[in-house]
Design an enzyme around this catalytic site. Sequence first.
Site, PDB file in Angstrom:
ATOM      1  N   ASN A  21     -17.927  26.187 -23.108  1.00 45.11           N
ATOM      2  CA  ASN A  21     -18.592  25.158 -22.302  1.00 45.11           C
ATOM      3  C   ASN A  21     -18.269  25.273 -20.811  1.00 45.11           C
ATOM      4  O   ASN A  21     -17.134  25.557 -20.441  1.00 45.11           O
ATOM      5  CB  ASN A  21     -18.176  23.773 -22.796  1.00 45.11           C
ATOM      6  CG  ASN A  21     -18.641  23.515 -24.214  1.00 45.11           C
ATOM      7  OD1 ASN A  21     -19.699  23.992 -24.617  1.00 45.11           O
ATOM      8  ND2 ASN A  21     -17.842  22.780 -24.969  1.00 45.11           N
ATOM      9  N   GLN A  71      -6.931  -1.947   4.911  1.00 48.17           N
ATOM     10  CA  GLN A  71      -5.956  -1.186   4.116  1.00 48.17           C
ATOM     11  C   GLN A  71      -6.646  -0.470   2.946  1.00 48.17           C
ATOM     12  O   GLN A  71      -6.135   0.513   2.428  1.00 48.17           O
ATOM     13  CB  GLN A  71      -4.888  -2.152   3.599  1.00 48.17           C
ATOM     14  CG  GLN A  71      -3.816  -1.506   2.758  1.00 48.17           C
ATOM     15  CD  GLN A  71      -2.655  -2.455   2.499  1.00 48.17           C
ATOM     16  OE1 GLN A  71      -1.913  -2.782   3.408  1.00 48.17           O
ATOM     17  NE2 GLN A  71      -2.517  -2.917   1.273  1.00 48.17           N
ATOM     18  N   THR A 101     -39.633  27.006  -8.108  1.00 50.75           N
ATOM     19  CA  THR A 101     -39.884  25.681  -7.530  1.00 50.75           C
ATOM     20  C   THR A 101     -40.261  24.821  -8.722  1.00 50.75           C
ATOM     21  O   THR A 101     -40.851  25.323  -9.698  1.00 50.75           O
ATOM     22  CB  THR A 101     -41.053  25.685  -6.503  1.00 50.75           C
ATOM     23  OG1 THR A 101     -42.250  26.059  -7.179  1.00 50.75           O
ATOM     24  CG2 THR A 101     -40.802  26.639  -5.346  1.00 50.75           C
ATOM     25  N   HIS A 102     -39.884  23.564  -8.682  1.00 51.60           N
ATOM     26  CA  HIS A 102     -40.104  22.654  -9.814  1.00 51.60           C
ATOM     27  C   HIS A 102     -39.485  23.200 -11.100  1.00 51.60           C
ATOM     28  O   HIS A 102     -39.941  22.877 -12.194  1.00 51.60           O
ATOM     29  CB  HIS A 102     -41.599  22.395 -10.055  1.00 51.60           C
ATOM     30  CG  HIS A 102     -42.369  22.083  -8.811  1.00 51.60           C
ATOM     31  ND1 HIS A 102     -42.607  20.796  -8.393  1.00 51.60           N
ATOM     32  CD2 HIS A 102     -42.941  22.896  -7.880  1.00 51.60           C
ATOM     33  CE1 HIS A 102     -43.304  20.827  -7.267  1.00 51.60           C
ATOM     34  NE2 HIS A 102     -43.517  22.086  -6.930  1.00 51.60           N
ATOM     35  N   LYS A 118     -18.433  27.624 -29.353  1.00 51.45           N
ATOM     36  CA  LYS A 118     -18.774  27.074 -28.040  1.00 51.45           C
ATOM     37  C   LYS A 118     -17.917  27.594 -26.898  1.00 51.45           C
ATOM     38  O   LYS A 118     -16.721  27.755 -27.022  1.00 51.45           O
ATOM     39  CB  LYS A 118     -18.663  25.537 -28.061  1.00 51.45           C
ATOM     40  CG  LYS A 118     -19.695  24.813 -28.869  1.00 51.45           C
ATOM     41  CD  LYS A 118     -21.135  25.054 -28.393  1.00 51.45           C
ATOM     42  CE  LYS A 118     -21.427  24.359 -27.094  1.00 51.45           C
ATOM     43  NZ  LYS A 118     -21.476  22.906 -27.226  1.00 51.45           N
ATOM     44  N   SER A 156       0.847  -1.201   0.000  1.00 51.79           N
ATOM     45  CA  SER A 156       0.000   0.000   0.000  1.00 51.79           C
ATOM     46  C   SER A 156       0.878   1.245   0.000  1.00 51.79           C
ATOM     47  O   SER A 156       0.397   2.351   0.195  1.00 51.79           O
ATOM     48  CB  SER A 156      -0.914   0.014   1.227  1.00 51.79           C
ATOM     49  OG  SER A 156      -0.169  -0.073   2.411  1.00 51.79           O
ATOM     50  N   TYR A 216      -8.566  -6.161  13.694  1.00 54.38           N
ATOM     51  CA  TYR A 216      -7.976  -5.692  12.433  1.00 54.38           C
ATOM     52  C   TYR A 216      -8.070  -6.786  11.378  1.00 54.38           C
ATOM     53  O   TYR A 216      -7.861  -7.966  11.650  1.00 54.38           O
ATOM     54  CB  TYR A 216      -6.495  -5.304  12.648  1.00 54.38           C
ATOM     55  CG  TYR A 216      -5.856  -4.827  11.351  1.00 54.38           C
ATOM     56  CD1 TYR A 216      -5.961  -3.498  10.950  1.00 54.38           C
ATOM     57  CD2 TYR A 216      -5.209  -5.721  10.497  1.00 54.38           C
ATOM     58  CE1 TYR A 216      -5.421  -3.062   9.747  1.00 54.38           C
ATOM     59  CE2 TYR A 216      -4.665  -5.291   9.291  1.00 54.38           C
ATOM     60  CZ  TYR A 216      -4.776  -3.970   8.922  1.00 54.38           C
ATOM     61  OH  TYR A 216      -4.248  -3.545   7.733  1.00 54.38           O
ATOM     62  N   ASN A 237      -1.138  -2.093  13.358  1.00 49.85           N
ATOM     63  CA  ASN A 237      -2.590  -1.913  13.439  1.00 49.85           C
ATOM     64  C   ASN A 237      -2.983  -0.670  14.242  1.00 49.85           C
ATOM     65  O   ASN A 237      -3.904   0.051  13.865  1.00 49.85           O
ATOM     66  CB  ASN A 237      -3.240  -3.159  14.047  1.00 49.85           C
ATOM     67  CG  ASN A 237      -2.941  -4.403  13.229  1.00 49.85           C
ATOM     68  OD1 ASN A 237      -2.378  -4.305  12.135  1.00 49.85           O
ATOM     69  ND2 ASN A 237      -3.279  -5.572  13.749  1.00 49.85           N
TER      70      ASN A 237
HETATM   71  N1  ARG Z   1      -0.759  -1.234   5.537  1.00 43.03           N
HETATM   72  C1  ARG Z   1      -1.732  -1.718   6.467  1.00 43.03           C
HETATM   73  C2  ARG Z   1      -2.965  -0.827   6.485  1.00 43.03           C
HETATM   74  O1  ARG Z   1      -2.955   0.180   5.912  1.00 43.03           O
HETATM   75  C3  ARG Z   1      -1.178  -1.791   7.852  1.00 43.03           C
HETATM   76  C4  ARG Z   1      -0.510  -3.076   8.007  1.00 43.03           C
HETATM   77  C5  ARG Z   1      -1.150  -3.978   8.935  1.00 43.03           C
HETATM   78  N2  ARG Z   1      -0.734  -5.241   8.499  1.00 43.03           N
HETATM   79  C6  ARG Z   1      -0.763  -6.313   9.232  1.00 43.03           C
HETATM   80  N3  ARG Z   1      -0.303  -7.385   8.699  1.00 43.03           N
HETATM   81  N4  ARG Z   1      -1.252  -6.305  10.429  1.00 43.03           N
HETATM   82  O2  ARG Z   1      -3.959  -1.176   7.088  1.00 43.03           O
END
Ligand code: ARG
Length: 490
Positions: free
Chosen positions: A313, A350, A183-184, A311, A51, A345, A138
């Site tokens: 726009n 994520q 209105t409307h 035009k 991520s 969690y 977490n």
């Molecule tokens: N990148 C993860 C998130 O955004 C956090 C990681 C938690 N990963 C885990 N294996 N507990 O939620």
Amino acid sequence: MKASQSTRQKKVSPSKTKQTSLKKSPTNSVKAWGGRFSEATDALVERFTTSLHIDQRLFEYDIQGSMAHCQTLEKAKVLSKTECQKLIRGLTRVRSELREGQFPFADSDEDIHMAVERRLTKLIGPLGGKLHTGRSRNDQVTLDLRLYLRDQLQVLNGQIQAVQSAFVQQASQHINTLIPGYTHLQRAQPVSLAHHFLAYVEMMERDKARVSDALRRINVMPLGSGALAGSNYPTDRTFTAKLLNFPALSQNSLDAVSDRDYVAEVLSVLSLIMMHLSRLSEELILWSSQEFSFMELPDAFCTGSSMMPQKKNPDVPELIRGKTGRVYGQLVTLLTTLKGLPLSYNRDLQEDKEPLFDALQTVVDSLTIYAQLIQRIHVRQDVVGKAVGSGFLLATELADYLVQESVPFREAHSIVGQLVQTCIKNSKELKDLSLKDLQAISPRFSKRALAFLTVQGAVDRKSQIGGTARKQVARQIKFWEQRLKKKVSA
Ligand code: ARG
């Protein structure tokens, strides 16, 4: 005191901290959690699970949180003072690298939290491995997100307020510009254009209040919840909260790591803001059309056609209207992500950040653009002036006149309805009727009725709080000018 400190330092001195052997993947990357694994992560899985590209924008908050965590560990005597200082110095270096775009990301970095820890350890040695003591990603990630939102929501409220100010500024120019109110989408009764503009200011004040309200629930410190159950170390969570300027602490570790209500709340607040902007967009599009021609949008905010030379726009309002669907979509995305999750969690969580960041960006951009565009709309006084004079906008006035003459409202309504019908048949407006025409339908009409039939009178009679009377509108403008002078806080 000094002696015990030095003993403690001896035990945990960085030089004595052994480098643990971390698993290497075929790409030679290192996994902080590799110990339990006998096989390197599949490259596709690595790409699928990362991520980093999304959450790296949290780096400032991640480091801020890590620094506070170090200080908390020091207070709990888990880290020595020197260790804490070294970690904080290392984190400061990592932060500079990230700020300057010099941070060497690795393919193996699963997210911003792992990237920072990896780099820290590279810079300061095995001591970096102590940063994660008593903490899990977490509780770390939800802390980062809360810190991030605290800042972003300030920006958001500032931008909402900028649009409000643009409207109040326009309103102050148009107290006397009387337009047909609808209105409307049918001409209904005349109103001051300023009153119309101030309607958006009201909506946006509620938006700001919703942002502030969401912030109260965001402003809760989750660190110390660990992976799900809390932490084995005697960390003083109140101390951490103070360091990070949180007025409250989460009270249940399971809830703290799995709660994303606040993200859903922000997305829902953002959806309402976009709904308001989308309705505004619709009016700008409609009012700048040739059919209405009530206003002209500034050229700098419009685009042309690649084929039709004539035009101009209204693409900006159209896109803001279009992007509203996208913001609603992000809310539904998150709600759907959350609906089946058991405590606590789950990695699904994520998926919270992409919708949030995308929606926030869209809304802040839209507000920023409108703060400028609204200041520059040009009202076609000639056109609105003509429009407000036709379409039987004064029919209700005439009915109310009859009420003054002791005619029950229902009867008055029917009498004026008949007059309107006569006008339509003869292609006339109410003001074209003579006293004789009026009296042909009801003997209750007198000369005074004709004097009653002015647009200005119709507007100014609505003089109670919230009405469109110009005096009332001027009072509202003063109120808003005063209120919006104050810098907004979320
Ligand atoms: N990148 C993860 C998130 O955004 C956090 C990681 C938690 N990963 C885990 N294996 N507990 O939620």
